[in-house]
Design an enzyme around this catalytic site. Structure first.
Site, mmCIF file in Angstrom:
data_model
loop_
_atom_site.group_PDB
_atom_site.id
_atom_site.type_symbol
_atom_site.label_atom_id
_atom_site.label_comp_id
_atom_site.label_asym_id
_atom_site.label_seq_id
_atom_site.Cartn_x
_atom_site.Cartn_y
_atom_site.Cartn_z
ATOM 1 N N SER A 13 -7.271 6.963 0.287
ATOM 2 C CA SER A 13 -7.288 6.492 1.666
ATOM 3 C C SER A 13 -7.457 7.656 2.640
ATOM 4 O O SER A 13 -6.899 8.739 2.446
ATOM 5 C CB SER A 13 -5.988 5.761 1.991
ATOM 6 O OG SER A 13 -5.916 5.456 3.367
ATOM 7 N N SER A 15 -6.729 7.050 5.910
ATOM 8 C CA SER A 15 -5.972 6.606 7.086
ATOM 9 C C SER A 15 -5.006 7.669 7.597
ATOM 10 O O SER A 15 -4.817 7.820 8.807
ATOM 11 C CB SER A 15 -5.212 5.320 6.760
ATOM 12 O OG SER A 15 -6.107 4.255 6.546
ATOM 13 N N LYS A 57 -2.958 -8.259 2.566
ATOM 14 C CA LYS A 57 -3.252 -8.692 3.935
ATOM 15 C C LYS A 57 -2.876 -10.153 4.187
ATOM 16 O O LYS A 57 -2.642 -10.542 5.337
ATOM 17 C CB LYS A 57 -4.731 -8.466 4.256
ATOM 18 C CG LYS A 57 -5.128 -7.001 4.335
ATOM 19 C CD LYS A 57 -6.589 -6.845 4.716
ATOM 20 C CE LYS A 57 -7.008 -5.383 4.744
ATOM 21 N NZ LYS A 57 -8.412 -5.208 5.162
ATOM 22 N N ASP A 93 -9.098 -5.147 11.838
ATOM 23 C CA ASP A 93 -10.353 -5.088 11.088
ATOM 24 C C ASP A 93 -11.455 -5.829 11.844
ATOM 25 O O ASP A 93 -12.624 -5.435 11.802
ATOM 26 C CB ASP A 93 -10.181 -5.714 9.700
ATOM 27 C CG ASP A 93 -9.457 -4.802 8.728
ATOM 28 O OD1 ASP A 93 -9.473 -3.582 8.939
ATOM 29 O OD2 ASP A 93 -8.877 -5.323 7.757
ATOM 30 N N GLY A 120 -10.218 -11.370 2.063
ATOM 31 C CA GLY A 120 -9.841 -11.334 3.467
ATOM 32 C C GLY A 120 -10.883 -10.696 4.357
ATOM 33 O O GLY A 120 -11.093 -11.131 5.497
#
Length: 419
Positions: A13, A15, A57, A93, A120
């Protein structure tokens, strides 16, 4: 923890890089491999605000006291704020994907949109497409449900879609090279968008580019944009220059993670310049020729003698594929690496390519290089390879002075490419 990300696997990731650079707070990656662990974490609520990724999610929605209407309609929450003892769920998102498509000029109005995958992120992409006027939104699945109108991948090729969006993990690192849809067989495509961001060019995007699709885009800018929107929820404060934050964050992330590969004639200075650039940029330096020798257990002249040039090229292709899918590398390539299109594709999938252009008269004859045996051989080789170098390269760096001058030119070229 105060801020962070939860998901089953978070090893690759970006992030943490994005959030800490953006806001300065500590942002933790908190992997939760099992659903039981995820539920225990959400019940304990040991955070101020978190982002949520695959596969939680939808699960996280069970624990939210209040869910934003858009997130509820999509059926997925990726941002949760813990405030006054309650959990508030949002879906950034949606905003991130809308930003990506808008910034790349993807026009949904009146188009048929083909979305690969049923998770999702499919719902997020479908919501954006419909909200922006798509005429039809079609879903593609490996196991299509005719009752839901889902298409197989074979049927998708004949769908007449103008826009393709991949929301599956197909082609994601480390399983690069996977392409779920034959985009080359689809006529009239205007855009192919892949939410995968590692590598920056999935096999789907590479094939779309080669097929001449006008717009191709990976999910890296979506990742940055959704993080900016999430940070606004985290801090309950909008950014004064949100668009600027997204642009700068995207440029900074590309500059930090994408590989830089150097191509050019034998003895043009790729290794010397590459080592100097790697030190300057804090990157790991990789010499493909050295890796070939290490893997083969013998020198390059010995490889040529035993296996010929084709045998050497096969070994070179293995190393280009091995390192091309990684991140944050400075890769010095052999002079003939561009002779195989597969090498260029491997290097482009997650990086940029610089052509180190040194005057012919400054190149070295011999020096243990089997194909540089004479000035005449070098001239012939240069005439044959220059078009390949130029076609492969994202930028040309002239190397006709000092190493310091070449490094300066390379850095300027990279600023233009990443900016």
């Amino acid at each position: 923890m105060e801020y962070g990300l939860i998901g089953s696997k978070l090893g690759h990731s970006y992030s943490k890089i994005i959030h800490e650079r953006l806001c300065g707070y500590k942002y933790e990656l908190h992997p939760l491999p099992t659903e039981a662990e995820a539920r225990a974490f959400l019940e304990a609520r040991p955070f101020r605000a978190i982002n949520v990724t695959i596969p939680y999610k939808r699960l996280v929605m069970e624990y939210c006291d209040q869910i934003d209407p858009r997130a509820a309609a999509i059926g997925a929450v990726n941002t949760v704020v813990h405030q006054d003892g309650k959990l508030y769920g949002y879906n950034t998102d949606y905003m991130g994907f809308a930003w990506l498509c808008s910034s790349r000029g993807v026009e949904f109005q009146g188009r048929t949109v083909l979305i690969l995958g049923t998770g999702g992120t499919h719902n997020t992409a479908a919501a954006v497409a419909r909200d922006q006027g798509a005429a039809r939104v079609l879903t593609v699945s490996r196991h299509p449900d005719p009752a839901k109108g889902e298409l197989s991948y074979e049927e998708a090729v004949r769908s007449g879609a103008q826009i393709v969006i991949n929301t599956t993990p197909a082609g994601m690192y480390p399983d690069v090279g996977v392409c779920p849809l034959d985009v080359a067989a689809m006529t009239g495509l205007e855009a192919v968008v892949d939410v995968v961001y590692n590598p920056a060019r999935t096999e789907l995007l590479l094939r779309a580019e080669e097929a001449g699709v006008p717009v191709t885009a990976c999910g890296l800018e979506m990742l940055v944009a959704q993080a900016v929107y999430a940070a606004e929820y985290f801090l309950d404060t909008p950014f004064a220059d949100r668009a600027g934050e997204i642009r700068r964050g995207s440029a900074d992330l590309r500059a930090e993670i994408l590989n830089i590969s150097l191509v050019g004639m034998p003895s043009c200075g790729k290794t010397t310049l590459g080592r100097a650039l790697a030190r300057k940029l804090g990157r790991t330096f990789v010499d493909l020729d050295e890796e070939i020798v290490r893997a083969a257990g013998c020198s390059i002249p010995e490889i040529f003698e035993a296996q010929g040039e084709e045998g050497f090229r096969a070994l070179e292709a293995e190393q280009a594929a091995r390192f091309g899918k990684e991140s944050r590398l400075l890769i010095s390539c052999g002079g003939g690496a561009v002779k195989r299109a597969e090498n260029v594709r491997a290097l482009r999938q997650n990086g940029v390519i610089l052509f180190i252009d040194r005057p012919l008269e400054a190149l070295t004859v011999g020096g243990g290089r089997p194909l540089s045996s004479s000035p005449e051989a070098l001239r012939t080789m240069e005439a044959q390879r220059r078009p390949l170098y130029e076609a492969a390269a994202d930028a040309v760096v002239r190397n006709d002075g000092t190493v310091e001058q070449a490094v300066s030119r390379a850095l300027a070229a990279l600023d233009n490419l990443f900016g």
